[in-house]
Design a protein around this motif. Structure first.
Motif, PDB file in Angstrom:
ATOM      1  N   THR A  66     -11.116   7.831  -2.042  1.00 33.95           N
ATOM      2  CA  THR A  66     -10.406   6.701  -1.422  1.00 33.95           C
ATOM      3  C   THR A  66      -8.909   6.716  -1.697  1.00 33.95           C
ATOM      4  OG1 THR A  66     -10.725   5.216  -3.321  1.00 33.95           O
ATOM      5  CG2 THR A  66     -12.463   5.268  -1.646  1.00 33.95           C
ATOM      6  N   ASN A  67      -8.480   7.530  -2.688  1.00 38.03           N
ATOM      7  CA  ASN A  67      -7.057   7.577  -3.045  1.00 38.03           C
ATOM      8  C   ASN A  67      -6.532   6.185  -3.409  1.00 38.03           C
ATOM      9  OD1 ASN A  67      -4.600   8.905  -3.499  1.00 38.03           O
ATOM     10  ND2 ASN A  67      -3.877   8.514  -1.427  1.00 38.03           N
ATOM     11  N   ALA A  68      -7.328   5.455  -4.173  1.00 40.27           N
ATOM     12  CA  ALA A  68      -6.953   4.098  -4.583  1.00 40.27           C
ATOM     13  C   ALA A  68      -5.730   4.145  -5.491  1.00 40.27           C
ATOM     14  CB  ALA A  68      -8.121   3.432  -5.304  1.00 40.27           C
ATOM     15  N   SER A  69      -4.799   3.216  -5.258  1.00 38.64           N
ATOM     16  CA  SER A  69      -3.599   3.144  -6.100  1.00 38.64           C
ATOM     17  C   SER A  69      -2.912   1.808  -5.872  1.00 38.64           C
ATOM     18  CB  SER A  69      -2.626   4.285  -5.765  1.00 38.64           C
ATOM     19  OG  SER A  69      -1.911   4.010  -4.572  1.00 38.64           O
ATOM     20  N   GLY A 115      -4.882  -1.168  -9.469  1.00 30.12           N
ATOM     21  CA  GLY A 115      -3.813  -2.106  -9.139  1.00 30.12           C
ATOM     22  C   GLY A 115      -3.528  -2.273  -7.665  1.00 30.12           C
ATOM     23  N   ALA A 116      -4.500  -2.019  -6.813  1.00 29.14           N
ATOM     24  CA  ALA A 116      -4.292  -2.195  -5.375  1.00 29.14           C
ATOM     25  C   ALA A 116      -4.300  -3.678  -5.008  1.00 29.14           C
ATOM     26  CB  ALA A 116      -5.384  -1.471  -4.600  1.00 29.14           C
ATOM     27  N   LYS A 117      -3.579  -4.031  -3.971  1.00 29.04           N
ATOM     28  CA  LYS A 117      -3.706  -5.365  -3.399  1.00 29.04           C
ATOM     29  C   LYS A 117      -5.055  -5.435  -2.699  1.00 29.04           C
ATOM     30  CE  LYS A 117      -1.739  -8.522   0.066  1.00 29.04           C
ATOM     31  NZ  LYS A 117      -0.635  -8.764   1.027  1.00 29.04           N
ATOM     32  N   LEU A 118      -5.749  -6.540  -2.896  1.00 23.51           N
ATOM     33  CA  LEU A 118      -7.107  -6.669  -2.373  1.00 23.51           C
ATOM     34  C   LEU A 118      -7.159  -7.799  -1.350  1.00 23.51           C
ATOM     35  CD1 LEU A 118      -9.905  -5.417  -2.806  1.00 23.51           C
ATOM     36  CD2 LEU A 118     -10.287  -7.045  -4.653  1.00 23.51           C
ATOM     37  N   VAL A 119      -7.680  -7.501  -0.169  1.00 23.63           N
ATOM     38  CA  VAL A 119      -7.821  -8.489   0.900  1.00 23.63           C
ATOM     39  C   VAL A 119      -9.301  -8.599   1.226  1.00 23.63           C
ATOM     40  CG1 VAL A 119      -7.180  -9.136   3.262  1.00 23.63           C
ATOM     41  CG2 VAL A 119      -5.544  -7.916   1.811  1.00 23.63           C
ATOM     42  N   MET A 120      -9.856  -9.817   1.152  1.00 27.76           N
ATOM     43  CA  MET A 120     -11.301  -9.992   1.255  1.00 27.76           C
ATOM     44  C   MET A 120     -11.636 -10.930   2.409  1.00 27.76           C
ATOM     45  SD  MET A 120     -11.962 -10.223  -2.849  1.00 27.76           S
ATOM     46  CE  MET A 120     -13.508  -9.341  -2.832  1.00 27.76           C
ATOM     47  N   GLY A 158     -14.567   7.357  -7.250  1.00 27.48           N
ATOM     48  CA  GLY A 158     -14.193   6.750  -5.980  1.00 27.48           C
ATOM     49  C   GLY A 158     -12.699   6.621  -5.786  1.00 27.48           C
ATOM     50  N   ALA A 159     -11.956   6.552  -6.890  1.00 27.85           N
ATOM     51  CA  ALA A 159     -10.505   6.392  -6.806  1.00 27.85           C
ATOM     52  C   ALA A 159      -9.761   7.711  -6.687  1.00 27.85           C
ATOM     53  CB  ALA A 159     -10.004   5.634  -8.041  1.00 27.85           C
ATOM     54  N   LEU A 160     -10.467   8.841  -6.782  1.00 28.90           N
ATOM     55  CA  LEU A 160      -9.814  10.151  -6.725  1.00 28.90           C
ATOM     56  C   LEU A 160      -9.023  10.339  -5.425  1.00 28.90           C
ATOM     57  CD1 LEU A 160     -12.674  12.436  -8.115  1.00 28.90           C
ATOM     58  CD2 LEU A 160     -10.455  12.020  -9.212  1.00 28.90           C
ATOM     59  N   PRO A 161      -7.955  11.136  -5.466  1.00 31.85           N
ATOM     60  CA  PRO A 161      -7.158  11.364  -4.251  1.00 31.85           C
ATOM     61  C   PRO A 161      -7.965  11.891  -3.070  1.00 31.85           C
ATOM     62  CG  PRO A 161      -5.986  12.160  -6.182  1.00 31.85           C
ATOM     63  CD  PRO A 161      -7.360  11.778  -6.656  1.00 31.85           C
ATOM     64  N   ASP A 162      -8.971  12.728  -3.333  1.00 30.18           N
ATOM     65  CA  ASP A 162      -9.763  13.271  -2.238  1.00 30.18           C
ATOM     66  C   ASP A 162     -10.911  12.351  -1.821  1.00 30.18           C
ATOM     67  OD1 ASP A 162      -8.329  15.536  -1.753  1.00 30.18           O
ATOM     68  OD2 ASP A 162      -9.492  16.816  -3.096  1.00 30.18           O
TER      69      ASP A 162
END
Length: 553
Positions: A215-218, A245-250, A209-213
């Protein structure tokens, strides 16, 4: 010959340990019932999660126990995700929007020992408590000041429970195939079925899920998961975001409130968000009415139901936000496919790109997919053939909880080759882009041909006066079934059946045009926001088309 590499187990607790050491100051922002804007860091998350792990142990919870949650997207629920699974227990997220009898069945079937419950869900728990004999205590996710009045005796306060616990806890290591989480399907027929995830499947899913293609999570992203944490682990975002290490807003209980979402996006500089189509329609309508913007939001993911073309166009034209559609199910953890442009598509027109965005995307590594005919013969990827969609992979189900895991036996969802029948009808083009044309049970079979209800619905909601639409098949004396469109008008808008049919005439193949349009005040939905076609077919079971339509195949 064997490798000489270390055989470290894939543990959910390792995500938290990594995050605490590498992203300790990264922020998590939450909306909760007792705090409209709670803030703390990854370091705080790690400390409180260890305290919670000790608290679970003090309650007598043991390895393998199911721990239920009835909660929204916020920091306390996130702590439960890591403390429960990291301790070797099973984090069982329960959808509080389900019918009470379904919630009752799910808790008893899973044999949950403890239930962690949001304040706003307490009325449901109070109504069901007498029918939950194996639940030993309910822990309310709030502080002492905001504890609600209740008639229940076995109730504890979350903040009091963890307050005096030690922040030292040694996360155990065990077999990575150990169960880590549970989520029950929300089907409209029969009892919900339990899907059990492992530490291994969850981490592999988070990596993918974090792959660039995908969600590109970072660590450069600020992510707003609007998709509920009680539904398929919020599509894996609570793991992929903390891992990277993304900022998370819930958004807490405000996930359906356009005003709150806009404010969170703007004030917290959210760059990426995920949710179902109904959520995005609500946000877009709020933005249109208020004139407000979502300037930081570069992209959104849409899943859970087919994304209407109107959502894609409105986000791009009005807010310069790119829509990425994906597909998955509770049984696939849920990631299966995801939209992305491929090399060689740089010169595509906006219209061509939008065409691709309306599809469900390409396969993600880790999930094999195929389409088959009624005799289980594999069909070509040519964008023309369509058939039953089957998948397999390391985060795809091989059996339901408490049911047979032997292929061929009743209750087992996979065949003898390990393929899981998704229940979707799909087509796949030569570039690997998959498009769901219908659910097997919802497809309209007219005159021996399949008609896609999804195509009809997506075309209908592009009409400026239509808020929502559903297409079902109803009896026709000549063609067996013909499409009936059931639509909800936007407030203060007028549109007749003939208006809609004329509008659709150049947007659908002639055979797919509905034979009639019926207007209703609202459409029924499942607890996860999907159109409840079963309820619609029941409501219109006696419907008769006004006059036989002189349509030629």
């Amino acid at each position: 010959m064997q490798s000489l590499m270390m055989n470290s187990q894939l543990m959910i607790s390792n995500i938290l340990k990594h995050a605490e050491k590498n992203y300790s100051k990264r922020e998590i922002v939450s909306v909760t019932a007792d705090n409209p804007r709670h803030r703390y860091t990854y370091q705080d998350l790690a400390v409180r999660t260890r305290k919670l792990a000790n608290a679970l142990e003090s309650l007598g919870a043991k390895f393998g126990d199911r721990i239920g949650t009835l909660a929204w997207n916020d920091y306390r629920h996130l702590e439960l995700y890591y403390a429960v699974s990291g301790s070797g227990m099973v984090c069982h997220t329960i959808n509080p929007k389900l019918f009470p009898e379904q919630v009752n069945y799910i808790i008893n079937h899973a044999e949950d020992r403890f239930i962690f419950v949001d304040v706003l869900v307490m009325p449901l728990v109070e109504a069901l408590a007498a029918h939950l004999p194996k639940v030993e205590a309910f822990i309310v996710l709030t502080n002492k000041v905001n504890m609600p009045q209740t008639t229940l005796e076995n109730v504890l306060c979350y903040e009091e429970l963890i307050a005096d616990q030690s922040s030292d806890f040694e996360w155990p290591e065990f077999d990575e195939n150990t169960a880590s989480g549970m989520c029950y399907t929300s089907g409209t027929t029969g009892n919900p079925k339990g899907v059990v995830y492992s530490h291994r499947s969850t981490l592999l899913h988070a990596y993918a899920g974090a792959l660039p293609d995908v969600t590109n999570a970072s660590g450069r992203e600020t992510v707003l998961p609007v998709v509920p944490m009680f539904h398929v682990n919020a599509w894996g975002l609570p793991y992929a975001t903390i891992m990277t290490g993304a900022k998370l807003v819930m958004p807490g209980p405000k996930m359906g409130d356009g005003e709150t979402l806009q404010d969170l996006i703007e004030t917290e500089n959210v760059t990426f968000s995920s949710g179902v189509p109904t959520i995005w329609l609500a946000l877009l309508d709020y933005l249109d009415k208020s004139g407000k913007k979502v300037t930081s939001l570069s992209r959104v993911t849409v899943g859970g139901a087919a994304c209407p073309r109107a959502i894609i166009v409105r986000f791009k034209d009005n807010h310069d936000t790119m829509v990425y559609q994906g597909w998955g199910m509770t049984e696939t953890s849920p990631l299966g496919t995801f939209f992305g442009l491929q090399p060689g598509m740089e010169d595509y027109t906006d219209e061509q790109i939008t065409d691709l965005q309306t599809m469900q995307g390409r396969g993600v590594f880790g999930v094999e997919m195929r389409i088959v005919d009624e005799d289980n013969n594999e069909l070509p990827w040519d964008g023309v053939a369509f058939g039953a969609l089957k998948v397999r992979g390391p985060w795809v189900i091989r059996g339901y909880y408490g049911m047979s895991q032997t292929p061929g036996e009743e209750g087992c969802p996979v065949d003898d080759k390990g393929w899981f029948d998704t229940g979707d009808v799909a087509t796949i083009n030569a570039d690997g882009y998959m498009q769901i044309t219908d659910r097997t049970k919802d497809v309209i079979k007219s005159g021996g041909e399949w008609v896609s209800s999804i195509d009809i619905e997506n075309a209908a909601v592009s009409h400026p006066h239509i808020a929502e639409a559903a297409a079902i098949g109803r009896y026709h004396p000549k063609w067996t079934e013909r499409p009936l469109l059931i639509a909800v008008r936007k407030a203060d808008r007028e549109a007749s059946s003939s208006d809609i049919l004329k509008f659709l005439a150049d947007k659908l193949h002639k055979w797919s045009l509905p034979d009639d349009v019926v207007f209703v005040d609202e459409l029924p939905h499942t607890a996860t926001g999907k159109l409840n076609k079963l309820a619609l077919r029941k409501a219109f079971e006696d419907y008769e088309f006004p006059e036989p339509v002189n349509i030629q195949k």
